[in-house]
Design a protein around this motif. Structure first.
Motif, PDB file in Angstrom:
ATOM      1  N   ILE A 196       9.435   2.385  96.758  1.00 25.90           N
ATOM      2  CA  ILE A 196       9.713   0.944  96.811  1.00 25.90           C
ATOM      3  C   ILE A 196       9.642   0.356  95.400  1.00 25.90           C
ATOM      4  O   ILE A 196      10.519  -0.409  94.977  1.00 25.90           O
ATOM      5  CB  ILE A 196       8.715   0.229  97.745  1.00 25.90           C
ATOM      6  CG1 ILE A 196       8.975   0.596  99.205  1.00 25.90           C
ATOM      7  CG2 ILE A 196       8.811  -1.290  97.571  1.00 25.90           C
ATOM      8  CD1 ILE A 196       7.986  -0.032 100.175  1.00 25.90           C
ATOM      9  N   TRP A 197       8.566   0.720  94.693  1.00 25.25           N
ATOM     10  CA  TRP A 197       8.376   0.200  93.327  1.00 25.25           C
ATOM     11  C   TRP A 197       9.545   0.601  92.432  1.00 25.25           C
ATOM     12  O   TRP A 197      10.086  -0.213  91.691  1.00 25.25           O
ATOM     13  CB  TRP A 197       7.055   0.737  92.776  1.00 25.25           C
ATOM     14  CG  TRP A 197       6.753   0.327  91.367  1.00 25.25           C
ATOM     15  CD1 TRP A 197       6.217  -0.860  90.959  1.00 25.25           C
ATOM     16  CD2 TRP A 197       6.974   1.110  90.187  1.00 25.25           C
ATOM     17  NE1 TRP A 197       6.084  -0.877  89.586  1.00 25.25           N
ATOM     18  CE2 TRP A 197       6.545   0.326  89.089  1.00 25.25           C
ATOM     19  CE3 TRP A 197       7.479   2.387  89.951  1.00 25.25           C
ATOM     20  CZ2 TRP A 197       6.612   0.779  87.785  1.00 25.25           C
ATOM     21  CZ3 TRP A 197       7.558   2.852  88.650  1.00 25.25           C
ATOM     22  CH2 TRP A 197       7.126   2.043  87.585  1.00 25.25           C
ATOM     23  N   TRP A 198       9.957   1.867  92.514  1.00 31.94           N
ATOM     24  CA  TRP A 198      11.060   2.359  91.680  1.00 31.94           C
ATOM     25  C   TRP A 198      12.387   1.716  92.079  1.00 31.94           C
ATOM     26  O   TRP A 198      13.172   1.284  91.230  1.00 31.94           O
ATOM     27  CB  TRP A 198      11.145   3.880  91.794  1.00 31.94           C
ATOM     28  CG  TRP A 198      12.361   4.454  91.132  1.00 31.94           C
ATOM     29  CD1 TRP A 198      12.522   4.755  89.811  1.00 31.94           C
ATOM     30  CD2 TRP A 198      13.609   4.765  91.765  1.00 31.94           C
ATOM     31  NE1 TRP A 198      13.788   5.242  89.574  1.00 31.94           N
ATOM     32  CE2 TRP A 198      14.475   5.261  90.768  1.00 31.94           C
ATOM     33  CE3 TRP A 198      14.062   4.695  93.084  1.00 31.94           C
ATOM     34  CZ2 TRP A 198      15.768   5.670  91.041  1.00 31.94           C
ATOM     35  CZ3 TRP A 198      15.355   5.097  93.366  1.00 31.94           C
ATOM     36  CH2 TRP A 198      16.196   5.583  92.354  1.00 31.94           C
ATOM     37  N   TYR A 199      12.646   1.634  93.395  1.00 29.07           N
ATOM     38  CA  TYR A 199      13.923   1.108  93.890  1.00 29.07           C
ATOM     39  C   TYR A 199      14.104  -0.354  93.493  1.00 29.07           C
ATOM     40  O   TYR A 199      15.226  -0.797  93.216  1.00 29.07           O
ATOM     41  CB  TYR A 199      13.974   1.253  95.407  1.00 29.07           C
ATOM     42  CG  TYR A 199      15.286   0.827  96.026  1.00 29.07           C
ATOM     43  CD1 TYR A 199      16.368   1.705  96.089  1.00 29.07           C
ATOM     44  CD2 TYR A 199      15.448  -0.458  96.554  1.00 29.07           C
ATOM     45  CE1 TYR A 199      17.574   1.313  96.649  1.00 29.07           C
ATOM     46  CE2 TYR A 199      16.652  -0.855  97.116  1.00 29.07           C
ATOM     47  CZ  TYR A 199      17.704   0.029  97.162  1.00 29.07           C
ATOM     48  OH  TYR A 199      18.898  -0.367  97.716  1.00 29.07           O
ATOM     49  N   LEU A 200      13.016  -1.106  93.474  1.00 24.55           N
ATOM     50  CA  LEU A 200      13.102  -2.530  93.140  1.00 24.55           C
ATOM     51  C   LEU A 200      13.121  -2.776  91.630  1.00 24.55           C
ATOM     52  O   LEU A 200      13.157  -3.935  91.203  1.00 24.55           O
ATOM     53  CB  LEU A 200      11.929  -3.293  93.773  1.00 24.55           C
ATOM     54  CG  LEU A 200      11.915  -3.331  95.306  1.00 24.55           C
ATOM     55  CD1 LEU A 200      10.674  -4.038  95.813  1.00 24.55           C
ATOM     56  CD2 LEU A 200      13.167  -4.008  95.849  1.00 24.55           C
ATOM     57  N   GLY A 201      13.083  -1.718  90.829  1.00 28.23           N
ATOM     58  CA  GLY A 201      13.198  -1.873  89.383  1.00 28.23           C
ATOM     59  C   GLY A 201      11.887  -1.854  88.640  1.00 28.23           C
ATOM     60  O   GLY A 201      11.807  -2.366  87.513  1.00 28.23           O
ATOM     61  N   GLY A 202      10.863  -1.251  89.245  1.00 28.01           N
ATOM     62  CA  GLY A 202       9.562  -1.208  88.574  1.00 28.01           C
ATOM     63  C   GLY A 202       9.568  -0.423  87.283  1.00 28.01           C
ATOM     64  O   GLY A 202       8.738  -0.660  86.399  1.00 28.01           O
ATOM     65  N   ALA A 203      10.494   0.521  87.156  1.00 31.36           N
ATOM     66  CA  ALA A 203      10.559   1.341  85.941  1.00 31.36           C
ATOM     67  C   ALA A 203      11.629   0.848  84.969  1.00 31.36           C
ATOM     68  O   ALA A 203      11.863   1.467  83.927  1.00 31.36           O
ATOM     69  CB  ALA A 203      10.846   2.796  86.317  1.00 31.36           C
ATOM     70  N   GLY A 204      12.276  -0.271  85.304  1.00 31.04           N
ATOM     71  CA  GLY A 204      13.358  -0.774  84.466  1.00 31.04           C
ATOM     72  C   GLY A 204      12.881  -1.707  83.376  1.00 31.04           C
ATOM     73  O   GLY A 204      11.687  -1.976  83.208  1.00 31.04           O
ATOM     74  N   ALA A 205      13.845  -2.252  82.653  1.00 35.94           N
ATOM     75  CA  ALA A 205      13.535  -3.137  81.524  1.00 35.94           C
ATOM     76  C   ALA A 205      13.494  -4.600  81.933  1.00 35.94           C
ATOM     77  O   ALA A 205      13.000  -5.444  81.192  1.00 35.94           O
ATOM     78  CB  ALA A 205      14.566  -2.937  80.415  1.00 35.94           C
ATOM     79  N   ASP A 206      14.007  -4.903  83.123  1.00 42.28           N
ATOM     80  CA  ASP A 206      14.060  -6.286  83.588  1.00 42.28           C
ATOM     81  C   ASP A 206      12.664  -6.725  84.034  1.00 42.28           C
ATOM     82  O   ASP A 206      12.110  -6.203  85.011  1.00 42.28           O
ATOM     83  CB  ASP A 206      15.044  -6.388  84.759  1.00 42.28           C
ATOM     84  CG  ASP A 206      15.289  -7.835  85.171  1.00 42.28           C
ATOM     85  OD1 ASP A 206      14.423  -8.682  84.893  1.00 42.28           O
ATOM     86  OD2 ASP A 206      16.335  -8.106  85.785  1.00 42.28           O
ATOM     87  N   GLU A 207      12.091  -7.704  83.335  1.00 42.97           N
ATOM     88  CA  GLU A 207      10.727  -8.144  83.634  1.00 42.97           C
ATOM     89  C   GLU A 207      10.628  -8.781  85.015  1.00 42.97           C
ATOM     90  O   GLU A 207       9.644  -8.589  85.733  1.00 42.97           O
ATOM     91  CB  GLU A 207      10.251  -9.130  82.568  1.00 42.97           C
ATOM     92  CG  GLU A 207       8.796  -9.543  82.750  1.00 42.97           C
ATOM     93  CD  GLU A 207       8.308 -10.443  81.629  1.00 42.97           C
ATOM     94  OE1 GLU A 207       7.205 -10.992  81.772  1.00 42.97           O
ATOM     95  OE2 GLU A 207       9.039 -10.589  80.610  1.00 42.97           O
ATOM     96  N   ALA A 208      11.650  -9.538  85.405  1.00 43.42           N
ATOM     97  CA  ALA A 208      11.635 -10.187  86.724  1.00 43.42           C
ATOM     98  C   ALA A 208      11.631  -9.138  87.834  1.00 43.42           C
ATOM     99  O   ALA A 208      10.906  -9.256  88.829  1.00 43.42           O
ATOM    100  CB  ALA A 208      12.841 -11.107  86.871  1.00 43.42           C
TER     101      ALA A 208
END
Length: 336
Positions: free
Chosen positions: A59-71
């Motif tokens: 869930i964390w990864w799919y929602l962008g937890g590892a990305g650069a987008d802070e939001a």
């Protein structure tokens, strides 16, 4: 009602649950009726907990937890924390289910090798029931915000009632559900393997195993009414509510066989669960005044359960030398 559950996420989750149940059924059919060892239960309990944490990580990864987008990272962190808190609360409340299952199995003298099938059927019923109740409750909350206050008051009442009843042995002989079942079915005095019906003197009658299945179904309903409002105090996202519930239930059978011989050691746990329910009820009643952070709810729940478990190991249960319940009422015959 807003939800992170995209069609892809719902589809993957549904596929996983179906696959997990098929694997469970296949393993059960291959093994046949057998007594589940503590080692086997411990391994499966660790597997289910591990799978739940992998799902949280997904869930964390799919929602962008590892990305650069802070939001996106903020949303991913919040939703994964909501899942963890909801999972912990549902897992803790499931322990109370386990102790009730143990009481039923003991009362009806269910052979250990038959308990696995009974629990599997109970889990299937719980999954279907909770899925329906969660979706209905989510719709009601979206339409009528004041229902959260109703849930909060109900949890307060349930927590106080649980505290008052902790340490008291239920009277199954006078249980209304059991009386109703006995009035509707002729029941065999003995088991006939894993059959739900058998023939006695040429008459088809129910076996005690069917009675246990029906009572576990009733227990599922009662506990669903308690636990589902509890997680709506953490999040109103239907995807998080349902997935945390389902993952807690999927590991219930293994956890039962792991804790079946430890219920006396954790005799004060019901008091901890009562405190958690009162806290969650208060959180729901205060939702429009002050929103208690999810991380605080997680910490409070974990600390409360840990403290009551440690106290259970330090304070002997009532009936042992020097043992007594330090909280709540005693039975009338013990006060006399």
């Amino acid at each position: 009602m807003q939800s992170i559950g995209s069609p892809l996420m719902w589809s993957l989750f549904a596929a996983f649950v179906v696959l997990a149940l098929l694997v469970d059924f296949f393993a059960m059919s291959k093994q046949g009726a057998h007594r589940v060892s503590t080692r086997e239960a411990a391994v499966w309990s660790l597997v289910w907990v591990g799978v739940s944490f992998v799902f949280m990580g997904w869930i964390w990864w799919y929602l962008g937890g590892a990305g650069a987008d802070e939001a996106a990272r903020t949303v991913a962190n919040a939703k994964s924390l909501e899942f963890l808190t909801g999972y912990l609360i549902e897992k803790a409340l499931a322990v109370d289910n386990i102790f009730v299952f143990l009481m039923l199995f003991t009362y009806f003298a269910v052979p250990a090798e038959f308990q696995k099938r009974v629990l599997m059927i109970g889990i299937l019923g719980a999954l279907v029931l909770r899925a329906v109740m969660i979706l209905v409750d989510a719709w009601l909350i979206a339409q009528f915000h004041w229902i959260l206050y109703l849930f909060g008051a109900f949890l307060l009442f349930t927590g106080i009632k649980m505290w008052w009843a902790a340490g008291q042995e239920p009277d199954l002989d006078n249980n209304p559900a059991l009386k109703w079942i006995r009035s509707r079915f002729k029941i065999s005095p003995t088991y006939d393997g894993e059959k739900f019906f058998t023939v006695v003197d040429g008459v088809k009658v129910a076996t005690p195993l069917l009675v246990v299945i029906l009572l576990i179904g009733i227990v599922d309903i009662v506990f669903a009414v308690d636990s589902i409002p509890a997680i709506f105090a953490i999040t109103t996202d239907p995807f998080i509510v349902l997935t945390s519930n389902v993952f807690a239930i999927l590991g219930l059978r293994a956890m039962y066989f792991l804790l079946a011989n430890m219920h006396e050691r954790f005799h004060l746990l019901s008091y901890g669960l009562a405190i958690v329910l009162v806290f969650i009820g208060a959180k729901m009643l205060l939702i429009d005044v002050y929103k208690i952070p999810v991380v605080f709810s997680l910490g409070f729940t974990a600390v409360t359960l840990a403290v009551t478990m440690i106290l259970s190991l330090k304070i002997p249960p009532r009936g042992t030398p020097g043992g007594a319940y330090p909280f709540g009422p005693k039975k009338q015959d013990e006060r006399a």
